[in-house]
Write a protein that holds these residues in place. Structure first.
Motif, PDB file in Angstrom:
ATOM      1  N   GLN A  54       0.823  -1.202   0.000  1.00  0.00           N
ATOM      2  CA  GLN A  54       0.000   0.000   0.000  1.00  0.00           C
ATOM      3  C   GLN A  54       0.865   1.264   0.000  1.00  0.00           C
ATOM      4  O   GLN A  54       0.527   2.261  -0.644  1.00  0.00           O
ATOM      5  N   ILE A  55       1.998   1.235   0.718  1.00  0.00           N
ATOM      6  CA  ILE A  55       2.912   2.384   0.694  1.00  0.00           C
ATOM      7  C   ILE A  55       3.461   2.580  -0.722  1.00  0.00           C
ATOM      8  O   ILE A  55       3.504   3.709  -1.244  1.00  0.00           O
ATOM      9  N   LYS A  56       3.875   1.485  -1.361  1.00  0.00           N
ATOM     10  CA  LYS A  56       4.391   1.571  -2.725  1.00  0.00           C
ATOM     11  C   LYS A  56       3.320   2.085  -3.682  1.00  0.00           C
ATOM     12  O   LYS A  56       3.603   2.914  -4.567  1.00  0.00           O
ATOM     13  N   LEU A  57       2.082   1.614  -3.483  1.00  0.00           N
ATOM     14  CA  LEU A  57       0.982   2.075  -4.324  1.00  0.00           C
ATOM     15  C   LEU A  57       0.708   3.558  -4.090  1.00  0.00           C
ATOM     16  O   LEU A  57       0.423   4.308  -5.036  1.00  0.00           O
ATOM     17  N   GLY A  58       0.804   4.004  -2.823  1.00  0.00           N
ATOM     18  CA  GLY A  58       0.619   5.418  -2.525  1.00  0.00           C
ATOM     19  C   GLY A  58       1.675   6.278  -3.193  1.00  0.00           C
ATOM     20  O   GLY A  58       1.380   7.362  -3.715  1.00  0.00           O
ATOM     21  N   MET A  59       2.924   5.820  -3.191  1.00  0.00           N
ATOM     22  CA  MET A  59       4.000   6.566  -3.846  1.00  0.00           C
ATOM     23  C   MET A  59       3.811   6.577  -5.357  1.00  0.00           C
ATOM     24  O   MET A  59       4.029   7.615  -6.012  1.00  0.00           O
ATOM     25  N   PHE A  60       3.395   5.457  -5.905  1.00  0.00           N
ATOM     26  CA  PHE A  60       3.152   5.364  -7.344  1.00  0.00           C
ATOM     27  C   PHE A  60       2.033   6.315  -7.764  1.00  0.00           C
ATOM     28  O   PHE A  60       2.180   7.118  -8.698  1.00  0.00           O
ATOM     29  N   GLY A  61       0.899   6.238  -7.046  1.00  0.00           N
ATOM     30  CA  GLY A  61      -0.214   7.123  -7.369  1.00  0.00           C
ATOM     31  C   GLY A  61       0.119   8.584  -7.105  1.00  0.00           C
ATOM     32  O   GLY A  61      -0.283   9.474  -7.863  1.00  0.00           O
ATOM     33  N   GLY A  62       0.852   8.853  -6.013  1.00  0.00           N
ATOM     34  CA  GLY A  62       1.233  10.221  -5.703  1.00  0.00           C
ATOM     35  C   GLY A  62       2.115  10.835  -6.777  1.00  0.00           C
ATOM     36  O   GLY A  62       1.953  12.006  -7.132  1.00  0.00           O
ATOM     37  N   LEU A  63       3.046  10.051  -7.309  1.00  0.00           N
ATOM     38  CA  LEU A  63       3.922  10.548  -8.363  1.00  0.00           C
ATOM     39  C   LEU A  63       3.144  10.847  -9.637  1.00  0.00           C
ATOM     40  O   LEU A  63       3.371  11.873 -10.295  1.00  0.00           O
ATOM     41  N   VAL A  64       2.189   9.971  -9.976  1.00  0.00           N
ATOM     42  CA  VAL A  64       1.389  10.185 -11.184  1.00  0.00           C
ATOM     43  C   VAL A  64       0.524  11.432 -11.029  1.00  0.00           C
ATOM     44  O   VAL A  64       0.444  12.273 -11.938  1.00  0.00           O
ATOM     45  N   ILE A  65      -0.127  11.582  -9.873  1.00  0.00           N
ATOM     46  CA  ILE A  65      -1.015  12.723  -9.671  1.00  0.00           C
ATOM     47  C   ILE A  65      -0.233  14.032  -9.578  1.00  0.00           C
ATOM     48  O   ILE A  65      -0.657  15.073 -10.106  1.00  0.00           O
ATOM     49  N   ALA A  66       0.915  13.989  -8.903  1.00  0.00           N
ATOM     50  CA  ALA A  66       1.694  15.214  -8.697  1.00  0.00           C
ATOM     51  C   ALA A  66       2.584  15.569  -9.881  1.00  0.00           C
ATOM     52  O   ALA A  66       3.182  16.651  -9.870  1.00  0.00           O
ATOM     53  N   PHE A  67       2.668  14.704 -10.876  1.00  0.00           N
ATOM     54  CA  PHE A  67       3.568  14.975 -11.998  1.00  0.00           C
ATOM     55  C   PHE A  67       3.275  16.300 -12.707  1.00  0.00           C
ATOM     56  O   PHE A  67       4.216  17.048 -13.013  1.00  0.00           O
ATOM     57  N   PRO A  68       1.996  16.641 -13.006  1.00  0.00           N
ATOM     58  CA  PRO A  68       1.761  17.952 -13.647  1.00  0.00           C
ATOM     59  C   PRO A  68       2.268  19.116 -12.805  1.00  0.00           C
ATOM     60  O   PRO A  68       2.832  20.076 -13.351  1.00  0.00           O
ATOM     61  N   LEU A  69       2.093  19.036 -11.473  1.00  0.00           N
ATOM     62  CA  LEU A  69       2.595  20.092 -10.606  1.00  0.00           C
ATOM     63  C   LEU A  69       4.122  20.146 -10.637  1.00  0.00           C
ATOM     64  O   LEU A  69       4.724  21.227 -10.754  1.00  0.00           O
ATOM     65  N   ILE A  70       4.772  18.980 -10.560  1.00  0.00           N
ATOM     66  CA  ILE A  70       6.235  18.936 -10.579  1.00  0.00           C
ATOM     67  C   ILE A  70       6.769  19.467 -11.911  1.00  0.00           C
ATOM     68  O   ILE A  70       7.723  20.257 -11.947  1.00  0.00           O
ATOM     69  N   ALA A  71       6.142  19.064 -13.010  1.00  0.00           N
ATOM     70  CA  ALA A  71       6.587  19.532 -14.326  1.00  0.00           C
ATOM     71  C   ALA A  71       6.402  21.043 -14.462  1.00  0.00           C
ATOM     72  O   ALA A  71       7.252  21.731 -15.034  1.00  0.00           O
ATOM     73  N   SER A  72       5.293  21.566 -13.949  1.00  0.00           N
ATOM     74  CA  SER A  72       5.070  23.007 -14.033  1.00  0.00           C
ATOM     75  C   SER A  72       6.083  23.782 -13.198  1.00  0.00           C
ATOM     76  O   SER A  72       6.530  24.865 -13.595  1.00  0.00           O
ATOM     77  N   GLN A  73       6.480  23.231 -12.047  1.00  0.00           N
ATOM     78  CA  GLN A  73       7.482  23.897 -11.224  1.00  0.00           C
ATOM     79  C   GLN A  73       8.849  23.896 -11.912  1.00  0.00           C
ATOM     80  O   GLN A  73       9.590  24.886 -11.845  1.00  0.00           O
ATOM     81  N   ILE A  74       9.174  22.793 -12.578  1.00  0.00           N
ATOM     82  CA  ILE A  74      10.427  22.753 -13.345  1.00  0.00           C
ATOM     83  C   ILE A  74      10.399  23.789 -14.461  1.00  0.00           C
ATOM     84  O   ILE A  74      11.370  24.524 -14.694  1.00  0.00           O
ATOM     85  N   TYR A  75       9.249  23.885 -15.140  1.00  0.00           N
ATOM     86  CA  TYR A  75       9.121  24.855 -16.229  1.00  0.00           C
ATOM     87  C   TYR A  75       9.239  26.292 -15.710  1.00  0.00           C
ATOM     88  O   TYR A  75       9.924  27.124 -16.313  1.00  0.00           O
ATOM     89  N   LYS A  76       8.597  26.581 -14.580  1.00  0.00           N
ATOM     90  CA  LYS A  76       8.657  27.933 -14.030  1.00  0.00           C
ATOM     91  C   LYS A  76      10.073  28.297 -13.584  1.00  0.00           C
ATOM     92  O   LYS A  76      10.447  29.475 -13.594  1.00  0.00           O
TER      93      LYS A  76
END
Length: 291
Positions: A83-105
């Motif tokens: 479940q921890i691994k699944l939480g990290m997997f899902g968290g990375l997928v969901i947060a990816f647009p935010l992370i990519a936008s921060q890299i772009y900014k």
């Protein structure tokens, strides 16, 4: 050219300001990932049940619909860490647009205006292509892979020895995560090659000349990234080759646009030179002559 240099100079900042900006972007990225991880971990069982649906489809395809789909864990802490691994997997997928936008900014102030306009569409296309690869895994390749493994069972009254597939929760999650990440990364190929073609690191002719090596590399990468079954390996290699051909096409389109821009620029320069010569000739023709 001078205006572009002025634009870069305006965006320049001392090193300490860059470090402060980097810290701010890291805080936003890590914070977004942590919040998404908590949400996914809270709903980890529901998410895992969602990921098991392709396994259910495979059971139906194998004609074993009368059997109940069952997964096991053999260590007390195994499902918790799953479940921890699944939480990290899902968290990375969901947060990816935010992370990519921060890299772009963070990098955008150091880019020319035309480079920012060129980079922004790829920032949108990248997560969409990743989701397209993940959807292909979820709706087609995972059921096909599980059906392949289910076909090796020995079940039924006519069998002397009954051999049934009873996967562990951790191994099933690792399988589907490996497939999703593999396909998601492969589907970034047009984005990467198009960006490299824009900065003239790649050309359509160069990509075409390396096609045979790309085909061999596609099957080698599929053998490394996917489980050792022919369905998933061929299933990853074939889309990779198709995406490589799409990359050649996009590189050719970029080269055509660049050639049109060059011709238009040369035509504008020639027209400007002709206008200057005409103005000079007109000035000489209307100039007064000494008495």
């Amino acid at each position: 050219m001078r205006s572009e240099d002025d634009e870069i100079e305006k965006s320049s900042a001392p090193l300490i300001e860059h470090l402060i900006e980097l810290r701010r972007r890291l805080i936003w990225s890590i914070g977004g990932f942590f919040v998404a991880f908590l949400v996914c971990f809270f709903f980890a069982k529901q998410l895992f049940n969602l990921l098991v649906i392709p396994f259910k489809w495979a059971v139906d395809w194998a004609g074993l619909g009368q059997h109940k789909v069952q997964l096991i864990y053999t260590a007390p802490q195994e499902f918790f860490f799953t479940q921890i691994k699944l939480g990290m997997f899902g968290g990375l997928v969901i947060a990816f647009p935010l992370i990519a936008s921060q890299i772009y900014k963070f990098v955008a102030p150091g880019l020319y205006k035309n480079e920012r306009r060129a980079f922004l569409p790829f920032l949108i296309a990248s997560p969409l292509l990743f989701l397209l690869g993940a959807a292909l895994v979820y709706f087609f390749f995972t059921p096909m892979v599980m059906w392949f493994f289910l076909s090796m069972q020995q079940v039924g009254p006519g069998q002397d020895v009954e051999i049934s597939l009873l996967p562990k929760v951790s191994e099933y999650l690792s399988l589907i995560m490996t497939l999703i990440f593999s396909f998601g990364l492969v589907f970034q190929l047009p984005v990467v090659t198009t960006l490299m073609a824009r900065v003239e690191l790649l050309s359509s002719d160069g990509l075409k000349s390396k096609r045979k090596y790309a085909i061999v590399f596609a099957f080698i990468a599929a053998a490394v990234l996917t489980p050792p079954d022919p369905i998933s390996q061929i299933g990853l290699a074939v889309p990779t080759i198709i995406l490589y051909e799409i990359s050649i096409w996009t590189a050719r389109m970029i080269e055509r646009d660049r050639e049109k821009e060059r011709l238009a620029r040369e035509a504008a320069e020639k027209a400007e030179e002709a206008a200057l010569r005409s103005a000079a000739a007109h000035g000489e023709g209307t100039g007064s002559t000494p008495a």
